[in-house]
Write a protein that holds these residues in place. Structure first.
Motif, PDB file in Angstrom:
ATOM      1  N   GLN A 103       0.803  -1.220   0.000  1.00 40.44           N
ATOM      2  CA  GLN A 103       0.000   0.000   0.000  1.00 40.44           C
ATOM      3  C   GLN A 103       0.843   1.282   0.000  1.00 40.44           C
ATOM      4  OE1 GLN A 103      -3.296  -0.287  -0.380  1.00 40.44           O
ATOM      5  NE2 GLN A 103      -2.888  -2.483  -0.424  1.00 40.44           N
ATOM      6  N   GLN A 104       2.141   1.142   0.161  1.00 37.05           N
ATOM      7  CA  GLN A 104       3.002   2.325   0.250  1.00 37.05           C
ATOM      8  C   GLN A 104       3.302   2.896  -1.134  1.00 37.05           C
ATOM      9  OE1 GLN A 104       3.344   3.451   3.402  1.00 37.05           O
ATOM     10  NE2 GLN A 104       2.085   1.619   3.671  1.00 37.05           N
ATOM     11  N   PRO A 105       3.309   4.224  -1.259  1.00 36.03           N
ATOM     12  CA  PRO A 105       3.598   4.841  -2.558  1.00 36.03           C
ATOM     13  C   PRO A 105       5.055   4.646  -3.003  1.00 36.03           C
ATOM     14  CG  PRO A 105       3.293   6.519  -0.869  1.00 36.03           C
ATOM     15  CD  PRO A 105       2.971   5.207  -0.238  1.00 36.03           C
ATOM     16  N   ALA A 106       5.955   4.532  -2.027  1.00 34.60           N
ATOM     17  CA  ALA A 106       7.376   4.323  -2.343  1.00 34.60           C
ATOM     18  C   ALA A 106       7.993   3.482  -1.235  1.00 34.60           C
ATOM     19  CB  ALA A 106       8.097   5.659  -2.462  1.00 34.60           C
ATOM     20  N   LEU A 107       8.993   2.689  -1.595  1.00 37.84           N
ATOM     21  CA  LEU A 107       9.650   1.822  -0.626  1.00 37.84           C
ATOM     22  C   LEU A 107      11.107   2.218  -0.459  1.00 37.84           C
ATOM     23  CD1 LEU A 107       8.274  -1.644  -1.797  1.00 37.84           C
ATOM     24  CD2 LEU A 107       7.366  -0.150  -0.011  1.00 37.84           C
ATOM     25  N   SER A 108      11.596   2.115   0.771  1.00 42.60           N
ATOM     26  CA  SER A 108      13.005   2.396   1.027  1.00 42.60           C
ATOM     27  C   SER A 108      13.851   1.264   0.449  1.00 42.60           C
ATOM     28  CB  SER A 108      13.248   2.498   2.535  1.00 42.60           C
ATOM     29  OG  SER A 108      13.103   1.219   3.136  1.00 42.60           O
ATOM     30  N   TRP A 127      14.270  -6.360   1.688  1.00 42.59           N
ATOM     31  CA  TRP A 127      13.515  -7.331   2.470  1.00 42.59           C
ATOM     32  C   TRP A 127      12.554  -8.098   1.559  1.00 42.59           C
ATOM     33  CZ3 TRP A 127       8.335  -8.109   3.765  1.00 42.59           C
ATOM     34  CH2 TRP A 127       8.108  -9.028   4.787  1.00 42.59           C
ATOM     35  N   LEU A 128      11.849  -7.376   0.702  1.00 36.81           N
ATOM     36  CA  LEU A 128      10.927  -8.011  -0.239  1.00 36.81           C
ATOM     37  C   LEU A 128      11.659  -8.942  -1.203  1.00 36.81           C
ATOM     38  CD1 LEU A 128       8.475  -5.097  -1.074  1.00 36.81           C
ATOM     39  CD2 LEU A 128       7.863  -7.285  -0.024  1.00 36.81           C
ATOM     40  N   ALA A 129      12.815  -8.532  -1.667  1.00 32.89           N
ATOM     41  CA  ALA A 129      13.608  -9.370  -2.569  1.00 32.89           C
ATOM     42  C   ALA A 129      14.047 -10.652  -1.856  1.00 32.89           C
ATOM     43  CB  ALA A 129      14.810  -8.593  -3.096  1.00 32.89           C
TER      44      ALA A 129
END
Length: 190
Positions: free
Chosen positions: A10-15, A21-23
């Protein structure tokens, strides 16, 4: 973990840290690239009644050689490249071994949520409850024909265990998540 994935979606941009972490999670679940749709299909619940029934069936109510010697309740064969295992007394079967029961349960859940043989279960789970609520073991077990060479007999045995021992009553159970409870779980080695 699932809640964090949903939040990040839901976030417009990710750090950079969030993207990494997602990778990492994507790789753990067998994805070549980050896909929220695919992650949410895989990173999902395993109903308690299903886990109990499989643990009971696979370990003979916790009395099997593999359960006692290796904290292996779910009959997971040694993964390719795996090094921590116990062999059957005849030496024909190598089963993944764990230092703690918790590790065996975590491996079982990861196996069900990352192995393509259980894709039907992932899809059924998503169809039954897109909100991730109210899914039961009785609903998902028919999709586990490939878990055992026993096929339909295995599925029928699991469904009977749930019925005769009222394991469905545990599907809404919530485990303690406080730090003290987690520390106690890891403080006792077999």
């Amino acid at each position: 973990m699932r809640e964090r994935i949903l939040w990040l979606q839901q976030q417009p941009a990710l750090s950079a840290e969030e993207q990494q972490w997602l990778a990492d999670i994507s790789k753990q679940y067998g994805l070549a690239k980050v896909s929220f749709k695919q992650l949410l299909l895989r990173v999902n619940i395993i109903p308690v009644s299903m886990a109990l029934a499989q643990g009971i069936d696979e370990s003979g109510w916790g009395t099997s050689y593999f359960a006692i010697e290796a904290n292996a309740l779910f009959g997971e064969h040694l993964a390719k490249g795996g090094t921590h295992y116990v062999e059957s007394r005849t030496g024909h079967i190598k089963v993944a071994a764990f230092d703690y029961l918790y590790q065996g349960v975590a491996s079982y859940m990861h196996n069900l949520n990352s192995t393509h043989a259980y894709r039907e279960m992932w899809q059924l789970r998503q169809q039954l409850a897109p909100s991730n609520r109210g899914i039961t073991g009785k609903q998902l077990i028919p999709s586990l024909l490939d878990y055992s060479v026993r096929g339909q007999v295995y599925v029928d045995d699991l469904l009977n265990l749930i019925k005769w021992h009222d394991l469905g009553a545990y599907d809404n159970a919530v485990l303690q998540t406080d730090v003290e409870a987690r520390l106690l779980m890891f403080s006792r080695k077999k």
